[in-house]
Design a protein around this motif. Structure first.
Motif, PDB file in Angstrom:
ATOM      1  N   ARG A  23       0.979  -1.222  -0.078  1.00 53.28           N
ATOM      2  CA  ARG A  23      -0.458   0.248   0.087  1.00 53.28           C
ATOM      3  C   ARG A  23       1.211   0.908  -0.086  1.00 53.28           C
ATOM      4  O   ARG A  23       2.416   1.284   0.746  1.00 53.28           O
ATOM      5  CB  ARG A  23      -0.718   0.007   1.685  1.00 53.28           C
ATOM      6  CG  ARG A  23      -1.231   1.217   1.250  1.00 53.28           C
ATOM      7  CD  ARG A  23      -2.324   1.653   2.553  1.00 53.28           C
ATOM      8  NE  ARG A  23      -3.394   2.586   2.541  1.00 53.28           N
ATOM      9  CZ  ARG A  23      -3.533   3.130   4.363  1.00 53.28           C
ATOM     10  NH1 ARG A  23      -3.745   2.655   4.899  1.00 53.28           N
ATOM     11  NH2 ARG A  23      -4.840   3.872   3.671  1.00 53.28           N
ATOM     12  N   GLU A  47      -7.656  -7.864 -12.326  1.00 55.38           N
ATOM     13  CA  GLU A  47      -7.941  -6.749 -11.342  1.00 55.38           C
ATOM     14  C   GLU A  47      -8.769  -5.688 -11.956  1.00 55.38           C
ATOM     15  O   GLU A  47     -10.046  -4.577 -11.151  1.00 55.38           O
ATOM     16  CB  GLU A  47      -6.567  -6.389 -11.099  1.00 55.38           C
ATOM     17  CG  GLU A  47      -6.078  -6.990  -9.825  1.00 55.38           C
ATOM     18  CD  GLU A  47      -4.511  -6.382  -9.904  1.00 55.38           C
ATOM     19  OE1 GLU A  47      -4.748  -4.961  -9.964  1.00 55.38           O
ATOM     20  OE2 GLU A  47      -3.957  -6.836  -8.789  1.00 55.38           O
ATOM     21  N   LYS A  58     -13.794   5.728  -6.856  1.00 54.87           N
ATOM     22  CA  LYS A  58     -12.758   4.958  -7.290  1.00 54.87           C
ATOM     23  C   LYS A  58     -12.004   5.618  -8.889  1.00 54.87           C
ATOM     24  O   LYS A  58     -11.747   5.032  -9.719  1.00 54.87           O
ATOM     25  CB  LYS A  58     -13.083   3.204  -7.686  1.00 54.87           C
ATOM     26  CG  LYS A  58     -13.451   2.508  -6.349  1.00 54.87           C
ATOM     27  CD  LYS A  58     -13.689   1.465  -6.513  1.00 54.87           C
ATOM     28  CE  LYS A  58     -14.265   0.412  -5.733  1.00 54.87           C
ATOM     29  NZ  LYS A  58     -15.082  -0.929  -6.124  1.00 54.87           N
ATOM     30  N   THR A  72      -8.889   0.066  -9.625  1.00 57.23           N
ATOM     31  CA  THR A  72     -10.473  -0.132  -8.704  1.00 57.23           C
ATOM     32  C   THR A  72     -10.305  -0.204  -7.877  1.00 57.23           C
ATOM     33  O   THR A  72     -11.151  -1.008  -6.732  1.00 57.23           O
ATOM     34  CB  THR A  72     -10.491  -1.856  -9.533  1.00 57.23           C
ATOM     35  OG1 THR A  72      -9.163  -2.314  -9.349  1.00 57.23           O
ATOM     36  CG2 THR A  72     -10.561  -1.822 -10.892  1.00 57.23           C
ATOM     37  N   ALA A  73     -10.093   1.171  -6.486  1.00 55.48           N
ATOM     38  CA  ALA A  73      -9.877   1.155  -5.742  1.00 55.48           C
ATOM     39  C   ALA A  73      -9.527   2.486  -5.463  1.00 55.48           C
ATOM     40  O   ALA A  73      -9.106   3.377  -5.647  1.00 55.48           O
ATOM     41  CB  ALA A  73      -8.346   0.243  -5.095  1.00 55.48           C
ATOM     42  N   ASN A 133      -2.961   3.567  -4.811  1.00 55.75           N
ATOM     43  CA  ASN A 133      -3.627   2.979  -3.866  1.00 55.75           C
ATOM     44  C   ASN A 133      -2.976   2.035  -2.634  1.00 55.75           C
ATOM     45  O   ASN A 133      -1.696   1.691  -3.462  1.00 55.75           O
ATOM     46  CB  ASN A 133      -5.528   2.876  -4.911  1.00 55.75           C
ATOM     47  CG  ASN A 133      -4.436   1.458  -6.080  1.00 55.75           C
ATOM     48  OD1 ASN A 133      -3.703   0.378  -6.322  1.00 55.75           O
ATOM     49  ND2 ASN A 133      -5.144   1.151  -7.665  1.00 55.75           N
ATOM     50  N   ALA A 134      -4.196   0.972  -2.296  1.00 49.98           N
ATOM     51  CA  ALA A 134      -3.791   0.033  -1.719  1.00 49.98           C
ATOM     52  C   ALA A 134      -2.376  -1.171  -2.355  1.00 49.98           C
ATOM     53  O   ALA A 134      -2.463  -1.517  -1.522  1.00 49.98           O
ATOM     54  CB  ALA A 134      -5.033  -0.497  -1.038  1.00 49.98           C
ATOM     55  N   SER A 135      -2.947  -1.576  -3.245  1.00 48.78           N
ATOM     56  CA  SER A 135      -2.501  -2.395  -4.155  1.00 48.78           C
ATOM     57  C   SER A 135      -0.673  -1.927  -4.472  1.00 48.78           C
ATOM     58  O   SER A 135       0.249  -2.561  -5.044  1.00 48.78           O
ATOM     59  CB  SER A 135      -2.472  -2.832  -5.727  1.00 48.78           C
ATOM     60  OG  SER A 135      -2.484  -1.527  -6.430  1.00 48.78           O
TER      61      SER A 135
END
Length: 634
Positions: free
Chosen positions: A223, A277, A577, A599-600, A619-621
């Motif tokens: 993240r 994803e 998003k 997608t987040a 983002n968190a990914s």
């Protein structure tokens, strides 16, 4: 099933890294050489070992063996589910869990309860060992090659320190200052009339009208906690800090001629196209760039394995330097802070990372910092209510005077999550606190408030073995806190307490103007920023809304607290998003930037200081998405 397999692979990667750290610390007796069974969350019978097939019929690549062992063992050693009781698990590892029925213990019996308590205590100690093993202290001075070499990802993707050194040195060869407002701070409010507001909104909307999606890259594997873009007007160079102390460097302009747009599943510049994803049409996962590929990415282990809380590029030169060269006019600077309780500089010119400030208390996480427009002063805030000041104009040949004041308004060491310096009037700073309050302070009062020598002797340094074998003291026992391990030469030299020094001073006429104003929020206030003209304050809050305050200069002419309530002019909420751009003057929607691969909700965003309309969201990914003006496509 593919998602389950990805989850399992990530879990195994983390286990392997922990085992490697234990081995380096001589604690490999806590690790098992036998790999545990890999099991999908969706099926208790499906395993994904080396060479095994996935549900879709594809195969996973096996991990590469190290040269040191001649390929006999995996490069990432496996850690067992536990250690200590000698009972084998089905996968051949060692497990700390034993059936009370097979041991002849009755459920809820005293023996069973004692056994479970023993297991829990053993697991707690092992986790403590892993925590300390992962948070190895960085050396005070490290080369860029060292930082890059420690992240295995670079080697797997053929990213070298020499290549990154060359890139950063080329950027550092030209000084690029952060743009400042053309308004003088003494000028009347330039946005006082509706006509001015409309004109400003129109110009801003025109800037973003041509912004389009350019490309995406997974800059870090975890993240993203912080993000910034270098001000070089000829390129887009992004720095992203993640939760493991990694700073990812993304040269978004780089062209990769080996990119094959027909093979979206291959690794390109260290960026794996993950079509699973992407919502909707799978072809949307193939990024269409203004050149080819997705640029180039490097990852550097700048801090201990803890979140990079803030990144700042030198506002006067746009590059970075070792702190020992700060008196040299040709010296240049990039700064980072992390939850390892320290701050560092990374030189773009010579590739040297240097520690400049640290707190010994492991609970005093440095959450945020800002740099004065002159580039000479740093103001930082921490999770124990501290406000720290480092002045780089002070004599380098002597020990620096690093000051810290406890400014927690509730006298309970409340976390301060953000700090911002007014670029037009640097004596004014705004802070964001977990007590649901944004405050504006006049720092001219702080220097003359009574202070005391900072005595870090109360913080005991514990080795990993000590932590594993000794009972940890109560959290409020300050005489036995564990040290973060940084050199005492980096600690504050003087400190002022809230109860004894700050609050009493604020009650006097001399220092009544220290706290100019404050504003309550519905939930914790997480960040506070000044606009480039020093006339607006923006805050973020855990109620998912941003607030904008009119902080015109006329409010702060008198050295005294504001008499009227300081309330926001705008409140805006958004958890979409996408990256949404609003006017800081009227709150109107300027641009709504999205893409199927996003997608987040972007955790952090940044704009390019010198290329209008260029925006990055992370983002968190660990993925970064980039938008910019259409002319960049040419």
């Amino acid at each position: 099933m593919a998602e389950d397999n990805s989850y399992e692979q990530e879990r195994q990667r983390i286990i392997a890294e922990n085992a490697a750290l234990l081995a380096q610390l001589g604690l490999d007796h806590f690790a098992s050489t036998s790999a545990p069974v890999s099991r999908s969350r969706a099926s208790s019978s499906a395993t994904f070992g080396e060479g095994s097939s996935t549900a879709g019929g594809g195969k996973r690549k096996s991990s590469r063996a190290t040269a040191a062992t001649g390929g006999a063992t995996s490069k990432r050693s496996k850690l067992s589910n536990g250690a200590g009781d000698g009972h084998a698990s089905p996968g051949g590892g060692v497990s700390t869990r034993r059936s009370t029925r097979l041991m002849g213990l009755k459920p809820e019996s005293d023996e069973a309860v004692a056994h479970l308590a023993e297991q829990a205590e053993r697991a707690k100690k092992e986790l403590e060992i892993l925590r300390h093993a992962e948070r190895r202290v960085r050396k005070e001075v490290m080369t860029l090659e060292e930082l890059v070499a420690e992240e295995e990802w670079n080697g797997d993707n053929e990213r070298t320190g020499d290549e990154l050194n060359s890139l950063l040195a080329s950027v550092a060869s030209t000084h690029t200052a952060r743009p400042i407002s053309s308004l003088a701070y003494s000028d009347p409010d330039a946005y006082a009339t509706p006509a001015h507001l409309t004109a400003a909104d129109t110009a801003l909307r025109q800037t973003y009208r041509s912004s389009t999606f350019l490309r995406t890259a997974r800059v870090t594997s975890e993240r993203a906690y912080s993000l910034t873009i270098h001000p070089d007007p000829t390129r887009i160079l992004v720095f992203s800090g993640d939760k493991r102390g990694i700073v990812g460097v993304w040269d978004a302009n780089a062209r990769d001629e080996s990119q094959n747009d027909d093979e979206p599943g291959e690794h390109v510049d260290g960026v794996k196209r993950e079509l699973d994803e992407v919502e909707g049409d799978a072809s949307a996962g193939i990024v269409q760039d203004w050149t080819r590929g997705s640029g180039k990415v490097w990852r550097m282990q700048v801090h201990q394995r803890s979140a990079i809380s803030c990144l700042r590029v030198d506002p006067t030169r746009g590059d970075t330097v070792s702190i020992t060269d700060v008196l040299d006019d040709s010296a240049t600077k990039l700064f980072t802070s992390a939850y390892d309780c320290s701050m560092r500089t990374l030189s773009l010119a010579n590739g040297v990372s240097t520690a400049i400030y640290a707190l010994p208390d492991p609970d005093a996480l440095i959450n945020h910092f800002d740099i004065s427009p002159s580039g000479n002063e740093i103001w930082a805030v921490d999770s124990l209510g501290g406000l720290s000041h480092v002045d780089m104009r002070e004599d380098n040949s002597k020990e620096w005077v690093r000051r810290r004041w406890i400014i927690s308004g509730q006298r309970t060491n409340t976390k301060i999550g953000g700090v911002g310096i007014n670029p037009m009037n640097p004596s004014l700073i705004c802070t964001a606190s977990n007590d649901r309050t944004m405050r504006i302070w006049d720092t001219r009062h702080l220097q003359s408030i009574r202070s005391h020598p900072f005595l870090p002797a109360q913080i005991l340094s514990k080795s990993t073995e000590d932590v594993a074998t000794e009972e940890k003291p109560a959290e409020d026992d300050k005489a036995h806190l564990y040290s973060t391990g940084h050199s005492p030469s980096l600690y504050p030299t003087v400190e002022s307490a809230w109860d004894d020094d700050i609050y009493p001073a604020m009650q006097t006429k001399k220092h009544a103007g220290l706290l100019r104003t404050e504003s309550d929020h519905e939930k914790s206030c997480s960040a506070a920023y000044w606009d480039p003209a020093g006339r607006r304050v923006l805050t973020t809050c855990y109620d998912d809304r941003i607030r904008v305050y009119d902080a015109k200069p006329s409010l702060f002419k008198t050295d005294a607290p504001l008499q009227d309530a300081f309330n926001p002019e705008l409140k805006i909420g958004n958890m979409k998003k996408r990256v949404t751009v609003y006017s800081g003057l009227t709150g109107s929607l300027i641009a709504d930037l999205s893409h199927p691969s996003l997608t987040a909700v972007p955790a952090v965003t940044a704009t390019h200081p010198n290329i209008a309309g260029v925006v990055v969201g992370a983002n968190a990914s660990g993925k970064c998405h980039l938008w910019g003006p259409a002319p960049l496509l040419d």
